[in-house]
Structure formats: C-alpha cells, structure tokens
Design a protein around this motif. Structure first.
Motif, mmCIF file in Angstrom:
data_model
loop_
_atom_site.group_PDB
_atom_site.id
_atom_site.type_symbol
_atom_site.label_atom_id
_atom_site.label_comp_id
_atom_site.label_asym_id
_atom_site.label_seq_id
_atom_site.Cartn_x
_atom_site.Cartn_y
_atom_site.Cartn_z
ATOM 1 N N GLU A 1 -25.948 -13.131 -8.741
ATOM 2 C CA GLU A 1 -25.180 -12.042 -8.119
ATOM 3 C C GLU A 1 -23.936 -12.573 -7.426
ATOM 4 O O GLU A 1 -22.861 -11.988 -7.525
ATOM 5 C CB GLU A 1 -26.048 -11.284 -7.129
ATOM 6 C CG GLU A 1 -27.088 -10.408 -7.787
ATOM 7 C CD GLU A 1 -27.974 -9.699 -6.781
ATOM 8 O OE1 GLU A 1 -27.636 -9.678 -5.577
ATOM 9 O OE2 GLU A 1 -29.013 -9.167 -7.201
ATOM 10 N N TRP A 2 -24.080 -13.682 -6.682
ATOM 11 C CA TRP A 2 -22.922 -14.235 -5.984
ATOM 12 C C TRP A 2 -21.902 -14.822 -6.946
ATOM 13 O O TRP A 2 -20.715 -14.841 -6.657
ATOM 14 C CB TRP A 2 -23.371 -15.268 -4.973
ATOM 15 C CG TRP A 2 -23.619 -14.660 -3.627
ATOM 16 C CD1 TRP A 2 -23.262 -13.410 -3.208
ATOM 17 C CD2 TRP A 2 -24.244 -15.281 -2.527
ATOM 18 N NE1 TRP A 2 -23.644 -13.219 -1.909
ATOM 19 C CE2 TRP A 2 -24.245 -14.359 -1.469
ATOM 20 C CE3 TRP A 2 -24.802 -16.533 -2.329
ATOM 21 C CZ2 TRP A 2 -24.779 -14.642 -0.233
ATOM 22 C CZ3 TRP A 2 -25.339 -16.817 -1.088
ATOM 23 C CH2 TRP A 2 -25.325 -15.882 -0.061
ATOM 24 N N GLN A 3 -22.354 -15.311 -8.079
ATOM 25 C CA GLN A 3 -21.411 -15.831 -9.065
ATOM 26 C C GLN A 3 -20.583 -14.678 -9.639
ATOM 27 O O GLN A 3 -19.380 -14.801 -9.833
ATOM 28 C CB GLN A 3 -22.167 -16.550 -10.176
ATOM 29 C CG GLN A 3 -21.277 -17.304 -11.126
ATOM 30 C CD GLN A 3 -22.103 -18.108 -12.116
ATOM 31 O OE1 GLN A 3 -23.160 -17.673 -12.559
ATOM 32 N NE2 GLN A 3 -21.624 -19.291 -12.444
ATOM 33 N N GLN A 4 -21.231 -13.545 -9.862
ATOM 34 C CA GLN A 4 -20.537 -12.385 -10.411
ATOM 35 C C GLN A 4 -19.746 -11.617 -9.342
ATOM 36 O O GLN A 4 -18.718 -11.020 -9.635
ATOM 37 C CB GLN A 4 -21.540 -11.440 -11.080
ATOM 38 C CG GLN A 4 -22.204 -12.044 -12.288
ATOM 39 C CD GLN A 4 -23.357 -11.187 -12.812
ATOM 40 O OE1 GLN A 4 -23.758 -10.194 -12.205
ATOM 41 N NE2 GLN A 4 -23.896 -11.590 -13.945
ATOM 42 N N HIS A 5 -20.242 -11.624 -8.104
ATOM 43 C CA HIS A 5 -19.633 -10.864 -7.010
ATOM 44 C C HIS A 5 -19.587 -11.730 -5.748
ATOM 45 O O HIS A 5 -20.379 -11.541 -4.828
ATOM 46 C CB HIS A 5 -20.436 -9.589 -6.729
ATOM 47 C CG HIS A 5 -20.678 -8.746 -7.929
ATOM 48 N ND1 HIS A 5 -19.713 -7.930 -8.475
ATOM 49 C CD2 HIS A 5 -21.778 -8.619 -8.709
ATOM 50 C CE1 HIS A 5 -20.212 -7.324 -9.535
ATOM 51 N NE2 HIS A 5 -21.468 -7.722 -9.700
ATOM 52 N N PRO A 6 -18.659 -12.660 -5.664
ATOM 53 C CA PRO A 6 -18.655 -13.619 -4.554
ATOM 54 C C PRO A 6 -18.354 -13.014 -3.181
ATOM 55 O O PRO A 6 -18.526 -13.678 -2.179
ATOM 56 C CB PRO A 6 -17.573 -14.625 -4.958
ATOM 57 C CG PRO A 6 -16.714 -13.901 -5.924
ATOM 58 C CD PRO A 6 -17.585 -12.914 -6.621
ATOM 59 N N ARG A 7 -17.938 -11.775 -3.111
ATOM 60 C CA ARG A 7 -17.639 -11.160 -1.813
ATOM 61 C C ARG A 7 -18.788 -10.282 -1.301
ATOM 62 O O ARG A 7 -18.660 -9.629 -0.284
ATOM 63 C CB ARG A 7 -16.363 -10.341 -1.899
ATOM 64 C CG ARG A 7 -15.173 -11.174 -2.301
ATOM 65 C CD ARG A 7 -14.135 -11.165 -1.218
ATOM 66 N NE ARG A 7 -13.015 -11.981 -1.601
ATOM 67 C CZ ARG A 7 -12.689 -13.102 -0.977
ATOM 68 N NH1 ARG A 7 -13.395 -13.514 0.028
ATOM 69 N NH2 ARG A 7 -11.658 -13.802 -1.367
ATOM 70 N N TRP A 8 -19.906 -10.289 -1.992
ATOM 71 C CA TRP A 8 -21.055 -9.490 -1.553
ATOM 72 C C TRP A 8 -21.779 -10.177 -0.409
ATOM 73 O O TRP A 8 -21.709 -11.384 -0.241
ATOM 74 C CB TRP A 8 -22.032 -9.311 -2.701
ATOM 75 C CG TRP A 8 -21.660 -8.241 -3.678
ATOM 76 C CD1 TRP A 8 -20.469 -7.579 -3.761
ATOM 77 C CD2 TRP A 8 -22.478 -7.742 -4.726
ATOM 78 N NE1 TRP A 8 -20.500 -6.700 -4.797
ATOM 79 C CE2 TRP A 8 -21.720 -6.770 -5.415
ATOM 80 C CE3 TRP A 8 -23.760 -8.011 -5.157
ATOM 81 C CZ2 TRP A 8 -22.228 -6.070 -6.492
ATOM 82 C CZ3 TRP A 8 -24.253 -7.314 -6.240
ATOM 83 C CH2 TRP A 8 -23.494 -6.350 -6.889
ATOM 84 N N HIS B 1 -21.602 -14.529 1.680
ATOM 85 C CA HIS B 1 -21.603 -15.766 0.902
ATOM 86 C C HIS B 1 -21.078 -16.877 1.809
ATOM 87 O O HIS B 1 -20.179 -16.645 2.621
ATOM 88 C CB HIS B 1 -20.696 -15.600 -0.317
ATOM 89 C CG HIS B 1 -20.717 -16.758 -1.251
ATOM 90 N ND1 HIS B 1 -20.042 -17.921 -0.988
ATOM 91 C CD2 HIS B 1 -21.343 -16.940 -2.433
ATOM 92 C CE1 HIS B 1 -20.231 -18.777 -1.977
ATOM 93 N NE2 HIS B 1 -21.027 -18.206 -2.862
ATOM 94 N N ASN C 1 -17.186 -17.258 0.518
ATOM 95 C CA ASN C 1 -16.334 -16.118 0.182
ATOM 96 C C ASN C 1 -16.824 -14.847 0.844
ATOM 97 O O ASN C 1 -17.115 -13.873 0.195
ATOM 98 C CB ASN C 1 -16.320 -15.889 -1.336
ATOM 99 C CG ASN C 1 -15.968 -17.138 -2.082
ATOM 100 O OD1 ASN C 1 -14.978 -17.779 -1.777
ATOM 101 N ND2 ASN C 1 -16.781 -17.514 -3.042
ATOM 102 N N PRO D 1 -17.278 -11.283 2.598
ATOM 103 C CA PRO D 1 -16.562 -10.037 2.316
ATOM 104 C C PRO D 1 -15.542 -9.722 3.400
ATOM 105 O O PRO D 1 -15.680 -10.164 4.536
ATOM 106 C CB PRO D 1 -17.686 -8.991 2.291
ATOM 107 C CG PRO D 1 -18.775 -9.596 3.087
ATOM 108 C CD PRO D 1 -18.657 -11.085 2.946
#
Length: 166
Positions: A26-33, A110, A113, A115
C-alpha cells in the motif's frame, strides 16, 4: 534519506503492523497514506503532553549519546508518543503520562512521505537499526523534568497519591 535508509525506516514501522507485506505494498502504491498499527504488538507507546515531551527530549538528548528512538507527534491534540518494548508500560501514575498497549491503535504517516493533511507527524523518524526507548531512560528523564513541568502548568503537587511519576 537514501533509499537503503528509507527501506530500513519503513521496515521498522511495518514490522509492527498485523500484515507487514500488505502495508508495504500500500505504501509503495500510495506513499502519502497513513496507516494504523497496534500498540503492544512490537512496542508500547508512552503518551504525554507536548510541553512535557519537549523537556524529556532535551534531557534524553543531553544524557544519552546515541538517541535515535522514534518519536511520533500528534499536532492536533498536542501529544507526543515515545516507543518502548511491549509489556513495559503500566509504570506511569497520574494524568499526564500514560501507556498505550494491547488493544490500542496509533495512526502514523509513512516514515518518509507523510501526508500533507495528517496532524500526526514523525518528530524523529524510525530506523530499523534503533530499537525502542529503554523504559529506565524515559523514567529517569521524566523524574528530572516532571516537577518543573507541573509547576509551569500550575500544579506543584506531583508526588501525591493521586498522581506522579514512579
């Protein structure tokens, strides 16, 4: 931070998650989550007001040469969280310092990164090489700064039966 350092910081956090591989994806796809992780699994969190934590960080930095333990700050509620080994909590008495352990979840960005709109930020980012803060070090720092903190907020009785740091 370099890529290997970033990987180590992410590993430190994902290791505490119930599904580390899913969180990493998930963090690789959405690093600002942000993500939630359970306290008490890999580490407990010791929460305290930001004003008290500022003093604790200063003392820890002065007394400990290699101080790299992660620190999470909740800007909205003005609380700071120090991470300790699980099962070491329950030693705090009073209204200013408390333990988050099994059954409690923390929200964190993260490690690199975070949010833009999250009120929770890493004051000191996690590193895989550095473990949680030793409870004895945190207790020592609190004993040094707590009386002055209580005086500042207008409550000089800090070692009473109704509260204090033991």
């Amino acid at each position: 931070m370099t890529a290997p350092t970033a990987d180590r910081a992410e590993c430190w956090f994902t290791a505490a998650h119930p599904d580390p591989s899913q969180l990493a994806i998930e963090w690789q796809q959405h690093p600002r989550w942000t993500a939630q992780f359970p306290a008490g699994r890999m580490r407990d969190a010791i929460a305290m007001p930001q004003a008290l934590a500022d003093d604790v960080v200063e003392v820890l930095g002065s007394l400990l040469v290699d101080q790299h333990t992660p620190i999470l700050a909740d800007l909205r509620n003005r609380r700071v969280y120090f991470f300790t080994d699980p099962g070491q909590g329950g030693i705090w008495v009073g209204q200013d310092v408390w333990t988050l352990s099994t059954g409690t979840w923390l929200t964190a960005p993260h490690p690199l990164n975070g949010p833009y709109d999250c009120p929770t930020v890493w004051r000191r980012r996690p590193h895989q090489n550095h473990g949680p803060l030793a409870v004895s070090d945190l207790r020592m720092a609190l004993r040094l700064v707590y009386p002055a903190y209580r005086r500042r907020i207008g409550s000089p009785q800090w070692l009473t039966s109704s509260g204090g740091i033991l």
